[in-house]
Design a protein around this motif. Structure first.
Motif, short mmCIF file in Angstrom:
data_model
loop_
_atom_site.label_atom_id
_atom_site.label_comp_id
_atom_site.label_asym_id
_atom_site.label_seq_id
_atom_site.Cartn_x
_atom_site.Cartn_y
_atom_site.Cartn_z
N ARG A 118 0.47 39.40 -76.83
CA ARG A 118 1.21 40.04 -75.74
C ARG A 118 2.58 39.39 -75.54
O ARG A 118 3.57 40.07 -75.25
CB ARG A 118 0.40 39.99 -74.46
CG ARG A 118 -0.78 40.94 -74.44
CD ARG A 118 -1.41 41.02 -73.06
NE ARG A 118 -2.50 42.00 -73.02
CZ ARG A 118 -3.77 41.72 -73.19
NH1 ARG A 118 -4.14 40.46 -73.40
NH2 ARG A 118 -4.68 42.67 -73.16
N ASN A 119 2.63 38.07 -75.68
CA ASN A 119 3.91 37.38 -75.53
C ASN A 119 4.90 37.77 -76.63
O ASN A 119 6.10 37.97 -76.38
CB ASN A 119 3.71 35.86 -75.53
CG ASN A 119 2.97 35.37 -74.30
OD1 ASN A 119 3.03 36.00 -73.24
ND2 ASN A 119 2.25 34.27 -74.42
N ILE A 120 4.39 37.88 -77.83
CA ILE A 120 5.29 38.21 -78.95
C ILE A 120 5.74 39.66 -78.88
O ILE A 120 6.94 39.97 -79.01
CB ILE A 120 4.59 37.92 -80.29
CG1 ILE A 120 4.32 36.42 -80.43
CG2 ILE A 120 5.44 38.40 -81.46
CD1 ILE A 120 3.52 36.05 -81.66
N GLY A 127 4.44 34.40 -86.48
CA GLY A 127 4.49 33.79 -85.14
C GLY A 127 3.11 33.61 -84.54
O GLY A 127 2.80 32.57 -83.92
N LEU A 128 2.25 34.58 -84.73
CA LEU A 128 0.89 34.49 -84.18
C LEU A 128 0.09 33.40 -84.86
O LEU A 128 -0.64 32.64 -84.20
CB LEU A 128 0.20 35.84 -84.34
CG LEU A 128 -1.16 36.02 -83.65
CD1 LEU A 128 -1.03 35.78 -82.15
CD2 LEU A 128 -1.70 37.42 -83.91
N ARG A 129 0.21 33.26 -86.15
CA ARG A 129 -0.51 32.21 -86.86
C ARG A 129 -0.06 30.83 -86.42
O ARG A 129 -0.86 29.91 -86.23
CB ARG A 129 -0.32 32.37 -88.37
CG ARG A 129 -1.02 31.28 -89.18
CD ARG A 129 -0.63 31.32 -90.64
NE ARG A 129 -1.17 30.19 -91.36
CZ ARG A 129 -0.66 28.98 -91.36
NH1 ARG A 129 0.46 28.73 -90.66
NH2 ARG A 129 -1.22 28.00 -92.04
N GLY A 130 1.26 30.66 -86.26
CA GLY A 130 1.76 29.36 -85.81
C GLY A 130 1.23 28.97 -84.44
O GLY A 130 0.81 27.83 -84.21
N GLU A 131 1.23 29.92 -83.51
CA GLU A 131 0.73 29.64 -82.17
C GLU A 131 -0.78 29.33 -82.18
O GLU A 131 -1.23 28.37 -81.53
CB GLU A 131 1.01 30.82 -81.25
CG GLU A 131 2.49 31.07 -80.96
CD GLU A 131 3.10 29.97 -80.11
OE1 GLU A 131 2.35 29.31 -79.36
OE2 GLU A 131 4.33 29.77 -80.19
N LEU A 132 -1.54 30.10 -82.92
CA LEU A 132 -2.98 29.87 -82.96
C LEU A 132 -3.34 28.56 -83.66
O LEU A 132 -4.23 27.81 -83.21
CB LEU A 132 -3.68 31.03 -83.67
CG LEU A 132 -3.66 32.38 -82.95
CD1 LEU A 132 -4.34 33.45 -83.80
CD2 LEU A 132 -4.33 32.29 -81.59
#
Length: 359
Positions: free
Chosen positions: A122-124, A143-148
């Motif tokens: 949701r943030n991205i 981006g999602l992989r880095g955050e997770l």
């Protein structure tokens, strides 16, 4: 026969021994890790293979799978920057690297990863427009992989890959986008058609131009050849007429014609007079002899030898095409005509024999 007390005790001891051995020997499958607790407290991690633990004291509480796992999360509604709600479903590829942390740092790491994925997504997506989100899947995945991976590291979990299975906009937006894409395709088709027609027109014009040039060149060559042919024909006709005049002139002087021949020629000419379109009526004189005599007197005495050209014309000789001596041929024709006029004129004094009286 009832068993004795000793037999019962022996049977119980055997059963106890079997239970003790089963609780002591633990076999852990490949790519698994066993978490051993002693009196409710973590004691050790059993690797794959045969392991020995303290019976009745140690207990294998959890069996952790250390292989890479795949989890598919159901579609979740996400709002874009331009206030459009889209449904996104994701697939997470992760692996447990620390079984102890995965057991004691988080109660349910699968659920935790799912919730963390939704909030991060949701943030991205919230900072992107719909068109940007639809065309930036690689950016969203990275981006999602880095955050997770940063958030699940303390849980002993490594996120290897994140994939977006689908981004589904609302039906109305889908229809509008489909119409837009159809319009774009129609536009490109019209442009390509126009370009094709333009190229075809250019090629047709070039072909017409080349054809016109070739036609003009052909007409030019044809006119040149026709002019040359007319010139050659005129030269040949002039040569033929010159030779014919010379032949007739020579024949007249060689035959020594008299008044009877002239009368005969006159009689042959009279029917030709009636052949004209306007000569519907003609009169033959009653005194034909006197008319012939008057004609002979008006013409004069035909000379026996007019003193003309004695050049003999070879009747069998072919007419030779001469392109270099046009002036000489013309002079010969003019000389022959002048000689004929001089011979037939009233002032000529050639030798002649007297004409006989007309009967």
């Amino acid at each position: 026969m009832f068993p004795t007390a000793l037999t019962v005790v022996l049977v119980l001891l055997v059963i106890l021994a079997i239970v003790a051995v089963s609780m002591t020997v633990k076999i852990v499958p490949q790519a698994r890790a066993g978490i051993v607790e002693r009196f409710g407290k973590y004691r050790a991690t059993l690797p794959a293979g045969l392991n020995i633990v303290m019976p009745f004291v140690d207990k294998v509480r959890y069996m952790i799978d250390t292989r890479e796992q795949v989890v598919s999360f159901p579609p979740q509604p996400v709002i874009t920057e331009d206030n459009l709600t889209v449904s996104i479903d994701t697939v997470i590829y992760f692996q447990v690297t620390d079984p102890v942390s995965a057991t004691y740092e988080i109660a349910n790491y699968i659920q935790a990863i799912e919730q963390l994925t939704m909030t991060t997504l949701r943030n991205i997506i919230g900072g992107m427009s719909l068109e940007h989100a639809l065309t930036s899947r690689d950016q969203i995945n990275s981006g999602l992989r880095g955050e997770l991976d940063g958030a699940t590291g303390k849980w002993g979990i490594r996120v290897n890959r994140v994939e977006l299975k689908g981004i589904d906009p609302p039906p109305s937006i889908s229809d509008a986008m489909e119409k837009q894409m159809r319009a774009e395709r129609d536009k490109r088709a019209a442009i390509l058609t126009a370009e094709g027609e333009r190229q075809s027109a250019i090629l047709s014009a070039e072909g017409s131009k080349q054809a016109s040039i070739l036609t003009a060149e052909g007409e030019k060559q044809a006119q040149i050849l026709n002019a040359q042919a007319d010139r050659q024909a005129s030269i040949l006709r002039a040569q033929g007429e010159g030779q014919a005049i010379q032949t007739v002139f020579q024949a007249i002087h060689d035959g020594n014609p008299d008044q009877k021949l002239l009368a005969y020629q006159y009689l042959q000419t009279l029917p030709k007079i009636a052949q004209g379109e306007n000569a519907s009526t003609w009169i033959v004189p009653a005194e034909l002899t006197k008319a012939l005599g008057s004609i002979g007197g008006a013409i004069g005495t035909v000379p026996v030898d007019g003193g003309g050209s004695k050049k003999r014309v070879d009747m069998e000789a072919p007419v030779v095409e001469e392109t270099e001596d046009d002036a000489g041929t013309q002079e010969a024709v003019e000389a022959a005509l002048e000689a004929a006029k001089d011979a037939e004129g009233p002032g000529a004094t050639p030798k002649s024999r007297p004409a006989p009286d007309a009967e």
